[in-house]
Design a protein around this motif. Structure first.
Motif, short mmCIF file in Angstrom:
data_model
loop_
_atom_site.label_atom_id
_atom_site.label_comp_id
_atom_site.label_asym_id
_atom_site.label_seq_id
_atom_site.Cartn_x
_atom_site.Cartn_y
_atom_site.Cartn_z
N PHE A 273 0.83 -1.20 0.00
CA PHE A 273 0.00 0.00 0.00
C PHE A 273 0.87 1.26 0.00
O PHE A 273 0.61 2.20 -0.76
CB PHE A 273 -0.94 0.01 1.22
CG PHE A 273 -1.80 1.23 1.28
CD1 PHE A 273 -2.89 1.37 0.45
CD2 PHE A 273 -1.51 2.25 2.19
CE1 PHE A 273 -3.70 2.50 0.50
CE2 PHE A 273 -2.31 3.39 2.25
CZ PHE A 273 -3.40 3.51 1.40
N ARG A 274 1.90 1.27 0.84
CA ARG A 274 2.80 2.42 0.88
C ARG A 274 3.49 2.62 -0.46
O ARG A 274 3.67 3.74 -0.93
CB ARG A 274 3.85 2.25 1.98
CG ARG A 274 3.28 2.42 3.38
CD ARG A 274 4.33 2.13 4.43
NE ARG A 274 3.80 2.34 5.77
CZ ARG A 274 4.43 1.99 6.87
NH1 ARG A 274 5.63 1.41 6.82
NH2 ARG A 274 3.88 2.22 8.05
N TYR A 275 3.88 1.51 -1.09
CA TYR A 275 4.51 1.60 -2.41
C TYR A 275 3.52 2.18 -3.42
O TYR A 275 3.88 3.03 -4.23
CB TYR A 275 5.00 0.23 -2.89
CG TYR A 275 5.73 0.31 -4.21
CD1 TYR A 275 7.07 0.63 -4.26
CD2 TYR A 275 5.05 0.11 -5.41
CE1 TYR A 275 7.73 0.73 -5.47
CE2 TYR A 275 5.70 0.21 -6.62
CZ TYR A 275 7.05 0.52 -6.64
OH TYR A 275 7.69 0.63 -7.85
N ALA A 276 2.29 1.71 -3.37
CA ALA A 276 1.27 2.19 -4.31
C ALA A 276 1.03 3.69 -4.12
O ALA A 276 0.92 4.43 -5.10
CB ALA A 276 -0.03 1.41 -4.13
N VAL A 277 0.95 4.13 -2.87
CA VAL A 277 0.71 5.55 -2.61
C VAL A 277 1.91 6.39 -3.03
O VAL A 277 1.76 7.40 -3.74
CB VAL A 277 0.38 5.80 -1.11
CG1 VAL A 277 0.36 7.28 -0.78
CG2 VAL A 277 -0.96 5.16 -0.76
N CYS A 278 3.11 6.00 -2.59
CA CYS A 278 4.31 6.77 -2.93
C CYS A 278 4.59 6.70 -4.43
O CYS A 278 4.85 7.74 -5.06
CB CYS A 278 5.51 6.25 -2.15
SG CYS A 278 5.43 6.60 -0.38
N GLY A 279 4.52 5.50 -4.99
CA GLY A 279 4.77 5.35 -6.42
C GLY A 279 3.71 6.04 -7.26
O GLY A 279 4.01 6.68 -8.26
N GLY A 280 2.45 5.90 -6.83
CA GLY A 280 1.37 6.56 -7.56
C GLY A 280 1.47 8.07 -7.51
O GLY A 280 1.26 8.76 -8.51
N SER A 281 1.81 8.59 -6.35
CA SER A 281 1.99 10.04 -6.20
C SER A 281 3.14 10.54 -7.05
O SER A 281 3.04 11.57 -7.72
CB SER A 281 2.24 10.40 -4.74
OG SER A 281 1.16 10.03 -3.94
N ASN A 282 4.24 9.79 -7.04
CA ASN A 282 5.40 10.18 -7.84
C ASN A 282 5.11 10.04 -9.33
O ASN A 282 5.54 10.88 -10.13
CB ASN A 282 6.62 9.35 -7.44
CG ASN A 282 7.91 10.00 -7.87
OD1 ASN A 282 8.07 11.22 -7.76
ND2 ASN A 282 8.84 9.20 -8.34
N ALA A 283 4.37 9.02 -9.72
CA ALA A 283 3.99 8.85 -11.12
C ALA A 283 3.07 9.99 -11.57
O ALA A 283 3.20 10.51 -12.68
CB ALA A 283 3.31 7.50 -11.33
N LEU A 284 2.15 10.38 -10.69
CA LEU A 284 1.27 11.50 -11.00
C LEU A 284 2.07 12.79 -11.15
O LEU A 284 1.84 13.57 -12.08
CB LEU A 284 0.19 11.65 -9.93
CG LEU A 284 -0.81 12.78 -10.15
CD1 LEU A 284 -1.60 12.58 -11.44
CD2 LEU A 284 -1.77 12.87 -8.96
N LEU A 285 3.01 13.01 -10.24
CA LEU A 285 3.89 14.18 -10.34
C LEU A 285 4.64 14.15 -11.67
O LEU A 285 4.70 15.15 -12.38
CB LEU A 285 4.88 14.21 -9.17
CG LEU A 285 5.96 15.29 -9.24
CD1 LEU A 285 5.34 16.67 -9.11
CD2 LEU A 285 7.01 15.05 -8.16
N ASN A 286 5.18 12.98 -12.03
CA ASN A 286 5.90 12.83 -13.29
C ASN A 286 5.00 13.17 -14.47
O ASN A 286 5.40 13.88 -15.38
CB ASN A 286 6.42 11.39 -13.40
CG ASN A 286 7.22 11.16 -14.66
OD1 ASN A 286 6.68 11.14 -15.77
ND2 ASN A 286 8.52 10.99 -14.51
N LEU A 287 3.77 12.67 -14.44
CA LEU A 287 2.84 12.92 -15.54
C LEU A 287 2.45 14.39 -15.64
O LEU A 287 2.37 14.95 -16.74
CB LEU A 287 1.60 12.04 -15.39
CG LEU A 287 0.63 12.02 -16.57
CD1 LEU A 287 1.32 11.53 -17.83
CD2 LEU A 287 -0.57 11.15 -16.25
N VAL A 288 2.23 15.04 -14.51
CA VAL A 288 1.88 16.47 -14.51
C VAL A 288 3.05 17.29 -15.06
O VAL A 288 2.85 18.19 -15.90
CB VAL A 288 1.48 16.95 -13.09
CG1 VAL A 288 1.44 18.46 -13.00
CG2 VAL A 288 0.15 16.35 -12.69
#
Length: 163
Positions: free
Chosen positions: A31-46
């Motif tokens: 879950f922590r990986y999903a949140v951190c990775g998802g947040s970082n992926a979203l930042l990357n996409l933005v």
């Protein structure tokens, strides 16, 4: 209080607060990986979106004697920000139990990231350059595929716990 401890004391309570509904589906580390990775992926996409649509206006960008497409230039800008943030989040939030030396973790993280970059570059050229798909949705699709690859590599290679 050091950097790692400060980061943990700020982010872990927030992330862990949202964990209970997901307890049946995944363990806390995932879950922590999903949140951190998802947040970082979203930042990357933005950042990719902003760079592609607002910073790079020409189809080809001339840098240091090379011509690169604007979608690759946007990718480079996004990666230069998301790479260090991703390493820090993985090291200090997700994979705290890893007992590998930091330099080994950073090298392995860089290796996994480099292979992801290669796959991303090839897939981005395939989807945007060859199939003529839109750049931002193509990058979003690629992020999902490479996130699965990255999770497996980070868990079993980069931040593994050595006995």
């Amino acid at each position: 209080m050091g950097f790692a401890q400060t980061l943990r004391s700020i982010l872990l309570p927030v992330i862990d607060f949202f964990y209970p509904p997901f307890k049946r589906v995944m363990d806390l580390q995932t879950f922590r990986y999903a949140v951190c990775g998802g947040s970082n992926a979203l930042l990357n996409l933005v950042i990719f979106f902003l760079a592609y649509n607002f910073i790079f206006k020409q189809e080809f960008i001339h840098i240091a004697g090379f011509d690169i497409t604007r979608y690759i230039a946007a990718y480079i800008v996004a990666l230069s920000i998301s790479f260090p943030i991703g390493f820090i989040l993985n090291k200090f939030i997700v994979f705290q139990q890893s007992n590998l030396e930091s330099r080994v973790q950073l090298f392995r993280y860089g290796f996994v990231t480099a292979t992801s970059i290669l796959f991303d570059y090839l897939l981005l050229h395939l989807l945007v350059g060859y199939f003529q798909f839109w750049a931002t949705p193509s990058q979003a699709f690629i992020i999902v595929i490479l996130s699965l690859y990255s999770y497996l590599c980070q868990t079993y290679f980069t931040f593994k716990t050595v006995k």
